[in-house]
Design a protein around this motif. Sequence first.
Motif, PDB file in Angstrom:
ATOM      1  N   GLY A  31       0.582  -1.297  -0.142  1.00 51.35           N
ATOM      2  CA  GLY A  31       0.008   0.050  -0.034  1.00 51.35           C
ATOM      3  C   GLY A  31       0.959   1.292   0.125  1.00 51.35           C
ATOM      4  O   GLY A  31       0.448   2.267  -0.641  1.00 51.35           O
ATOM      5  N   LEU A  32       1.839   1.260   0.689  1.00 46.36           N
ATOM      6  CA  LEU A  32       2.662   2.364   0.618  1.00 46.36           C
ATOM      7  C   LEU A  32       3.441   2.724  -0.460  1.00 46.36           C
ATOM      8  O   LEU A  32       3.512   3.690  -0.926  1.00 46.36           O
ATOM      9  CB  LEU A  32       3.921   2.269   1.976  1.00 46.36           C
ATOM     10  N   PHE A  33       3.923   1.676  -1.328  1.00 45.97           N
ATOM     11  CA  PHE A  33       4.605   1.723  -2.384  1.00 45.97           C
ATOM     12  C   PHE A  33       3.538   2.263  -3.468  1.00 45.97           C
ATOM     13  O   PHE A  33       3.846   3.002  -4.474  1.00 45.97           O
ATOM     14  CB  PHE A  33       5.340   0.436  -3.089  1.00 45.97           C
ATOM     15  N   ALA A  34       2.318   1.634  -3.592  1.00 49.94           N
ATOM     16  CA  ALA A  34       1.225   1.939  -4.207  1.00 49.94           C
ATOM     17  C   ALA A  34       0.952   3.550  -4.102  1.00 49.94           C
ATOM     18  O   ALA A  34       0.410   4.205  -5.281  1.00 49.94           O
ATOM     19  CB  ALA A  34       0.118   1.049  -4.102  1.00 49.94           C
ATOM     20  N   SER A  35       1.057   4.057  -2.977  1.00 48.27           N
ATOM     21  CA  SER A  35       0.640   5.309  -2.970  1.00 48.27           C
ATOM     22  C   SER A  35       1.711   6.239  -3.443  1.00 48.27           C
ATOM     23  O   SER A  35       1.410   7.420  -3.873  1.00 48.27           O
ATOM     24  CB  SER A  35       0.711   5.640  -1.170  1.00 48.27           C
ATOM     25  N   VAL A  36       3.014   6.039  -3.461  1.00 47.13           N
ATOM     26  CA  VAL A  36       3.887   6.699  -3.882  1.00 47.13           C
ATOM     27  C   VAL A  36       3.840   6.823  -5.334  1.00 47.13           C
ATOM     28  O   VAL A  36       4.031   7.801  -5.894  1.00 47.13           O
ATOM     29  CB  VAL A  36       5.443   6.067  -3.569  1.00 47.13           C
ATOM     30  N   LEU A  37       3.560   5.716  -6.103  1.00 53.99           N
ATOM     31  CA  LEU A  37       3.231   5.510  -7.386  1.00 53.99           C
ATOM     32  C   LEU A  37       2.154   6.333  -7.755  1.00 53.99           C
ATOM     33  O   LEU A  37       1.894   6.965  -8.940  1.00 53.99           O
ATOM     34  CB  LEU A  37       3.049   4.070  -7.862  1.00 53.99           C
ATOM     35  N   PHE A 230       2.887 -11.878  -2.349  1.00 53.22           N
ATOM     36  CA  PHE A 230       2.174 -11.987  -3.664  1.00 53.22           C
ATOM     37  C   PHE A 230       1.410 -10.843  -3.996  1.00 53.22           C
ATOM     38  O   PHE A 230       1.249 -10.250  -4.850  1.00 53.22           O
ATOM     39  CB  PHE A 230       2.031 -13.102  -4.213  1.00 53.22           C
ATOM     40  N   ALA A 231       0.555 -10.733  -2.875  1.00 50.59           N
ATOM     41  CA  ALA A 231      -0.737  -9.586  -2.857  1.00 50.59           C
ATOM     42  C   ALA A 231      -0.178  -8.345  -2.413  1.00 50.59           C
ATOM     43  O   ALA A 231      -0.540  -7.326  -3.206  1.00 50.59           O
ATOM     44  CB  ALA A 231      -1.671 -10.110  -1.885  1.00 50.59           C
ATOM     45  N   GLY A 232       0.899  -8.142  -1.952  1.00 54.36           N
ATOM     46  CA  GLY A 232       1.432  -6.782  -1.845  1.00 54.36           C
ATOM     47  C   GLY A 232       2.067  -6.254  -2.954  1.00 54.36           C
ATOM     48  O   GLY A 232       1.840  -5.050  -3.376  1.00 54.36           O
ATOM     49  N   VAL A 233       2.670  -7.184  -3.800  1.00 56.11           N
ATOM     50  CA  VAL A 233       3.229  -6.592  -5.114  1.00 56.11           C
ATOM     51  C   VAL A 233       2.160  -6.388  -6.271  1.00 56.11           C
ATOM     52  O   VAL A 233       2.007  -5.661  -6.832  1.00 56.11           O
ATOM     53  CB  VAL A 233       4.109  -7.848  -5.788  1.00 56.11           C
ATOM     54  N   PHE A 234       1.111  -7.249  -6.005  1.00 57.83           N
ATOM     55  CA  PHE A 234       0.021  -7.391  -6.921  1.00 57.83           C
ATOM     56  C   PHE A 234      -0.533  -5.776  -6.512  1.00 57.83           C
ATOM     57  O   PHE A 234      -1.399  -5.220  -7.506  1.00 57.83           O
ATOM     58  CB  PHE A 234      -1.124  -8.236  -6.755  1.00 57.83           C
ATOM     59  N   CYS A 235      -0.841  -5.463  -5.412  1.00 56.75           N
ATOM     60  CA  CYS A 235      -1.481  -4.271  -5.100  1.00 56.75           C
ATOM     61  C   CYS A 235      -0.806  -3.050  -5.892  1.00 56.75           C
ATOM     62  O   CYS A 235      -1.544  -2.008  -6.161  1.00 56.75           O
ATOM     63  CB  CYS A 235      -1.401  -3.803  -3.579  1.00 56.75           C
ATOM     64  N   CYS A 236       0.391  -3.171  -6.332  1.00 55.14           N
ATOM     65  CA  CYS A 236       1.193  -2.003  -7.126  1.00 55.14           C
ATOM     66  C   CYS A 236       0.869  -2.134  -8.386  1.00 55.14           C
ATOM     67  O   CYS A 236       1.636  -1.341  -9.280  1.00 55.14           O
ATOM     68  CB  CYS A 236       2.745  -1.986  -6.829  1.00 55.14           C
ATOM     69  N   MET A 237       0.608  -3.310  -8.949  1.00 59.07           N
ATOM     70  CA  MET A 237       0.288  -3.577 -10.401  1.00 59.07           C
ATOM     71  C   MET A 237      -0.344  -2.454 -11.213  1.00 59.07           C
ATOM     72  O   MET A 237      -0.154  -1.945 -12.087  1.00 59.07           O
ATOM     73  CB  MET A 237      -0.358  -4.955 -10.658  1.00 59.07           C
ATOM     74  N   GLY A 238      -1.552  -2.075 -10.407  1.00 55.07           N
ATOM     75  CA  GLY A 238      -2.540  -1.055 -11.195  1.00 55.07           C
ATOM     76  C   GLY A 238      -1.733   0.342 -11.418  1.00 55.07           C
ATOM     77  O   GLY A 238      -1.964   1.120 -12.362  1.00 55.07           O
ATOM     78  N   LYS A 239      -0.663   0.504 -10.358  1.00 55.39           N
ATOM     79  CA  LYS A 239      -0.017   1.811 -10.400  1.00 55.39           C
ATOM     80  C   LYS A 239       0.956   1.607 -11.347  1.00 55.39           C
ATOM     81  O   LYS A 239       1.236   2.810 -12.255  1.00 55.39           O
ATOM     82  CB  LYS A 239       0.572   2.173  -9.190  1.00 55.39           C
ATOM     83  N   PHE A 240       1.596   0.388 -11.754  1.00 52.68           N
ATOM     84  CA  PHE A 240       2.485   0.363 -12.801  1.00 52.68           C
ATOM     85  C   PHE A 240       1.720   0.492 -14.045  1.00 52.68           C
ATOM     86  O   PHE A 240       2.491   1.031 -15.115  1.00 52.68           O
ATOM     87  CB  PHE A 240       2.963  -1.013 -12.659  1.00 52.68           C
ATOM     88  N   TYR A 241       0.580  -0.269 -14.285  1.00 52.01           N
ATOM     89  CA  TYR A 241      -0.142  -0.069 -15.519  1.00 52.01           C
ATOM     90  C   TYR A 241      -0.563   1.567 -15.773  1.00 52.01           C
ATOM     91  O   TYR A 241      -0.291   2.082 -16.872  1.00 52.01           O
ATOM     92  CB  TYR A 241      -1.603  -0.698 -15.505  1.00 52.01           C
ATOM     93  N   THR A 242      -0.727   2.393 -14.591  1.00 50.11           N
ATOM     94  CA  THR A 242      -1.187   3.811 -15.150  1.00 50.11           C
ATOM     95  C   THR A 242       0.007   4.634 -15.310  1.00 50.11           C
ATOM     96  O   THR A 242      -0.060   5.469 -16.066  1.00 50.11           O
ATOM     97  CB  THR A 242      -2.028   4.187 -13.594  1.00 50.11           C
ATOM     98  N   ASN A 243       1.069   4.497 -14.515  1.00 52.50           N
ATOM     99  CA  ASN A 243       2.333   5.102 -14.854  1.00 52.50           C
ATOM    100  C   ASN A 243       2.888   4.858 -16.399  1.00 52.50           C
ATOM    101  O   ASN A 243       3.232   5.664 -16.987  1.00 52.50           O
ATOM    102  CB  ASN A 243       3.550   5.011 -13.737  1.00 52.50           C
ATOM    103  N   MET A 244       2.711   3.556 -16.711  1.00 54.67           N
ATOM    104  CA  MET A 244       3.106   3.098 -17.985  1.00 54.67           C
ATOM    105  C   MET A 244       2.202   4.005 -19.063  1.00 54.67           C
ATOM    106  O   MET A 244       2.876   4.211 -20.068  1.00 54.67           O
ATOM    107  CB  MET A 244       2.993   1.607 -17.974  1.00 54.67           C
ATOM    108  N   LEU A 245       0.961   3.928 -18.682  1.00 52.27           N
ATOM    109  CA  LEU A 245       0.012   4.520 -19.970  1.00 52.27           C
ATOM    110  C   LEU A 245       0.483   5.999 -20.009  1.00 52.27           C
ATOM    111  O   LEU A 245       0.468   6.433 -20.978  1.00 52.27           O
ATOM    112  CB  LEU A 245      -1.246   4.196 -19.369  1.00 52.27           C
ATOM    113  N   PHE A 246       0.351   6.658 -18.717  1.00 53.88           N
ATOM    114  CA  PHE A 246       0.859   8.210 -18.729  1.00 53.88           C
ATOM    115  C   PHE A 246       1.890   8.625 -19.192  1.00 53.88           C
ATOM    116  O   PHE A 246       2.193   9.566 -19.661  1.00 53.88           O
ATOM    117  CB  PHE A 246       0.509   8.607 -17.294  1.00 53.88           C
TER     118      PHE A 246
END
Length: 248
Positions: A31-37, A230-246
């Motif tokens: 969650g913390l890494f996802a917030s940074v992203l 694995f779930a902690g990493v998965f939580c960040c995947m949506g942010k990876f997708y958004t940053n990749m798109l933007f």
Amino acid sequence: MHFVLRCLARLTMTSSAVDIPKTVGALLVGGLFASVLFGFSNLQALFYFRSYQDDPLRLKLLVAFVWVMDTIHIGFLWGGLWFYLITSDGMPAAIDQIPTVLMVVIFTNTVIGVCKDCFFGYRVFMLSKRNWCLTTLIVILLCLRLVSAILTSNKMSVLITLTFAAPAGMDAFTTGALVYLLRQHRLEHGRLNHILDRLLLYGVETASFTFCGSITTALCWLLMKDNFIFAGVFCCMGKFYTNMLFAR
């Protein structure tokens, strides 16, 4: 994408056997890494709307929609963490419960990923001068990704690893196609080489994050089935997708 909820549910353990740092702790770090992203994606969205005001309306709507989904994703992600850490008072028994808010996290994660795949599929289609064969292959890969997720949610747990790893294959293929097509245009338009070189660099860098994230999620699922890493990493995947798109 109810398969992730099934993945979490399989970790039903007695209270004495729960490893808090590797369960709730892993989700908290995710969650913390996802917030940074999420902060980076906000800056990217603001920069886009201020710098590319002449872009087509459909592209602006896509960016706005993905940003809204990204905001919902982070909000409900912290709602899930609130359940585990505050509402349940950090009790180990809460690990056996799956809060409803996490379903929204999984749904938005999937929607953002599909938007990203469709956007890059369209770019491949246009850069390839409407090459239907190449585009059809991308559409097939996208459909396989969605079907694997649906089948996994219907008790076919053998496909869970494929569902986690499928985005990596999708990213590798679409990025490879874009790099190849941009290099072709580089040869045709010599005066624009510096711009195309930057696009190639951005493409490889951003795709590497989503690729590594997907592979890491799959490996954590395979090798560490008694925790939530694995779930902690998965939580960040949506942010990876958004940053990749933007970033594109």
